[in-house]
Motif scaffolding. Structure first.
Motif, PDB file in Angstrom:
ATOM      1  N   ASP A  66       4.379 -19.796  -3.016  1.00 29.71           N
ATOM      2  CA  ASP A  66       5.613 -19.068  -2.710  1.00 29.71           C
ATOM      3  C   ASP A  66       6.811 -20.005  -2.697  1.00 29.71           C
ATOM      4  OD1 ASP A  66       4.132 -16.729  -2.283  1.00 29.71           O
ATOM      5  OD2 ASP A  66       3.811 -17.243  -0.179  1.00 29.71           O
ATOM      6  N   ALA A  67       7.961 -19.440  -3.059  1.00 33.73           N
ATOM      7  CA  ALA A  67       9.210 -20.167  -2.885  1.00 33.73           C
ATOM      8  C   ALA A  67       9.547 -20.116  -1.400  1.00 33.73           C
ATOM      9  CB  ALA A  67      10.315 -19.515  -3.706  1.00 33.73           C
ATOM     10  N   ARG A  83       8.894 -24.613  -5.900  1.00 33.90           N
ATOM     11  CA  ARG A  83       8.661 -23.249  -6.366  1.00 33.90           C
ATOM     12  C   ARG A  83       9.977 -22.467  -6.323  1.00 33.90           C
ATOM     13  NH1 ARG A  83       4.484 -21.021  -9.155  1.00 33.90           N
ATOM     14  NH2 ARG A  83       3.062 -22.107  -7.780  1.00 33.90           N
ATOM     15  N   ARG A  86      12.062 -23.327  -9.363  1.00 38.73           N
ATOM     16  CA  ARG A  86      11.624 -22.593 -10.561  1.00 38.73           C
ATOM     17  C   ARG A  86      12.009 -21.116 -10.483  1.00 38.73           C
ATOM     18  NH1 ARG A  86       7.218 -26.018  -9.827  1.00 38.73           N
ATOM     19  NH2 ARG A  86       5.912 -24.415  -8.920  1.00 38.73           N
ATOM     20  N   LEU A  87      11.836 -20.506  -9.305  1.00 37.89           N
ATOM     21  CA  LEU A  87      12.136 -19.082  -9.160  1.00 37.89           C
ATOM     22  C   LEU A  87      13.601 -18.790  -9.461  1.00 37.89           C
ATOM     23  CD1 LEU A  87      11.238 -16.206  -8.256  1.00 37.89           C
ATOM     24  CD2 LEU A  87      11.967 -16.858  -5.957  1.00 37.89           C
ATOM     25  N   ASN A  89      15.544 -20.606 -11.232  1.00 39.31           N
ATOM     26  CA  ASN A  89      15.916 -21.202 -12.507  1.00 39.31           C
ATOM     27  C   ASN A  89      16.948 -22.311 -12.333  1.00 39.31           C
ATOM     28  OD1 ASN A  89      15.430 -21.316 -15.251  1.00 39.31           O
ATOM     29  ND2 ASN A  89      17.171 -20.004 -15.756  1.00 39.31           N
ATOM     30  N   ARG A 137      18.263 -12.219 -11.698  1.00 38.91           N
ATOM     31  CA  ARG A 137      18.557 -13.643 -11.580  1.00 38.91           C
ATOM     32  C   ARG A 137      19.856 -13.949 -12.311  1.00 38.91           C
ATOM     33  NH1 ARG A 137      13.484 -17.098 -12.967  1.00 38.91           N
ATOM     34  NH2 ARG A 137      14.100 -16.521 -15.061  1.00 38.91           N
ATOM     35  N   LEU A 143      13.835  -9.403 -11.738  1.00 40.87           N
ATOM     36  CA  LEU A 143      12.697  -9.844 -10.935  1.00 40.87           C
ATOM     37  C   LEU A 143      12.383  -8.818  -9.865  1.00 40.87           C
ATOM     38  CD1 LEU A 143      13.697 -13.557 -10.189  1.00 40.87           C
ATOM     39  CD2 LEU A 143      12.073 -12.776 -11.895  1.00 40.87           C
ATOM     40  N   LEU A 145      10.714  -9.116  -6.190  1.00 40.21           N
ATOM     41  CA  LEU A 145      10.310 -10.129  -5.223  1.00 40.21           C
ATOM     42  C   LEU A 145       9.713  -9.503  -3.977  1.00 40.21           C
ATOM     43  CD1 LEU A 145      13.427 -12.487  -5.207  1.00 40.21           C
ATOM     44  CD2 LEU A 145      11.282 -12.802  -6.450  1.00 40.21           C
ATOM     45  N   ARG A 168       7.985 -14.366  -3.214  1.00 40.44           N
ATOM     46  CA  ARG A 168       6.938 -14.356  -4.241  1.00 40.44           C
ATOM     47  C   ARG A 168       7.381 -13.429  -5.364  1.00 40.44           C
ATOM     48  NH1 ARG A 168       1.295 -13.346  -1.919  1.00 40.44           N
ATOM     49  NH2 ARG A 168       1.680 -15.472  -1.270  1.00 40.44           N
ATOM     50  N   ASP A 169       7.356 -13.949  -6.579  1.00 38.21           N
ATOM     51  CA  ASP A 169       7.706 -13.156  -7.758  1.00 38.21           C
ATOM     52  C   ASP A 169       6.510 -12.277  -8.104  1.00 38.21           C
ATOM     53  OD1 ASP A 169       8.494 -12.073 -10.145  1.00 38.21           O
ATOM     54  OD2 ASP A 169       8.757 -13.989 -11.175  1.00 38.21           O
TER      55      ASP A 169
END
Length: 195
Positions: A66-67, A83, A86-87, A89, A137, A143, A145, A168-169
Motif C-alpha cells: 500500500d501507499a 509505493r 509510484r501511485l 506518478n 491522477r 484510478l 482507490l 491501495r489501487d
C-alpha cells in the motif's frame, strides 16, 4: 576495578536491572564502576535498539503493498513511501513532500475527503475507517482507490493530530469484477433464451 561492560552485559538491559545495578553502585556494594560508565553503556544499547527499530520500521513501510502517507493537520505530507511515489506518478518522494495531500488529485471529492479527514483526525484517533474513491491522477489516468485511514493523537492535547492514509489501487480489481459481472449477465441471458 570492575569493567562496566562485563557487568552490563550480564544484565538483560531492562531498566529494572539498570536501576538495581545503579542502586548497588550508589550504596557502594559494587565498587570500581561509575554511574556514568553504566549509564553510557545503557545509553549506547538504547541507541542501538532505536536504530534497529528504525531500520525495521523503514523496511515495513517500504515493502508494504500500500501507499502510505503521514499527513500533518495543515495538509503537508510528512512521510511517504515508494509505493506512494509510484501511485501518484511522482519522480521522488520529495515531489510528494512539496504538495499538500489535498492536491494529489484534482477531484473535488478527494479534496473534500482530505479536508474532512484532517479536520476530524483527533476524533477518530485509534479507529481505522475505510473509503473507496474514483479519482483522476494528474496525468489523466483514472484510478479506483481503497483508502484506509486513522488519526494519530498528538502527545500534547493542544497539538493537532496527524493522519495516516493507506491507499491501495484497486482499479484493475474493479475492472475485472465489472467484466465478470457483465459476462455473467451475458451467460444468464443465453440460458434464458435457450429455456
Amino acid at each position: 576495578f570492575i569493567d562496566a561492560n562485563i557487568l552490563v552485559y550480564a544484565f538483560s538491559g531492562r531498566s529494572r536491572h539498570c536501576t538495581q545495578f545503579l542502586d548497588r553502585c550508589v550504596q557502594e556494594e559494587i565498587t570500581g564502576v561509575t554511574s556514568v560508565e553504566v549509564l553510557s553503556e545503557f545509553t549506547h544499547r538504547a541507541m542501538l535498539a532505536v536504530q534497529r527499530n528504525e531500520a525495521l520500521y523503514r523496511t515495513l513501510v517500504e515493502t508494504t503493498p500500500d501507499a502510505i502517507l503521514l499527513v500533518e493537520a495543515d495538509g503537508r505530507i510528512q512521510i511517504a513511501n515508494q509505493r506512494a511515489v509510484r501511485l501518484f506518478n511522482a519522480d521522488t518522494v520529495f515531489e510528494l513532500y512539496a504538495l499538500a495531500a489535498g492536491e494529489l488529485f484534482p477531484d473535488a471529492a478527494w479534496k473534500n475527503f482530505v479536508a474532512g479527514t484532517l479536520r476530524d483526525a483527533r476524533d477518530f484517533a485509534g479507529f481505522i475507517d475505510a473509503r473507496e474513491f474514483s479519482v483522476t491522477r494528474a496525468d489523466g489516468a483514472p484510478l479506483v482507490l481503497q483508502i484506509f485511514f486513522t488519526g494519530l493523537s498528538a502527545s500534547r492535547a493542544e497539538d493537532p493530530a496527524t493522519t495516516v492514509l493507506f491507499l491501495r489501487d484497486v482499479t484493475g480489481t474493479r475492472r475485472t469484477e465489472s467484466e465478470l459481472l457483465s459476462y455473467r449477465s451475458y451467460l444468464e441471458n443465453l440460458v434464458r433464451e435457450r429455456t
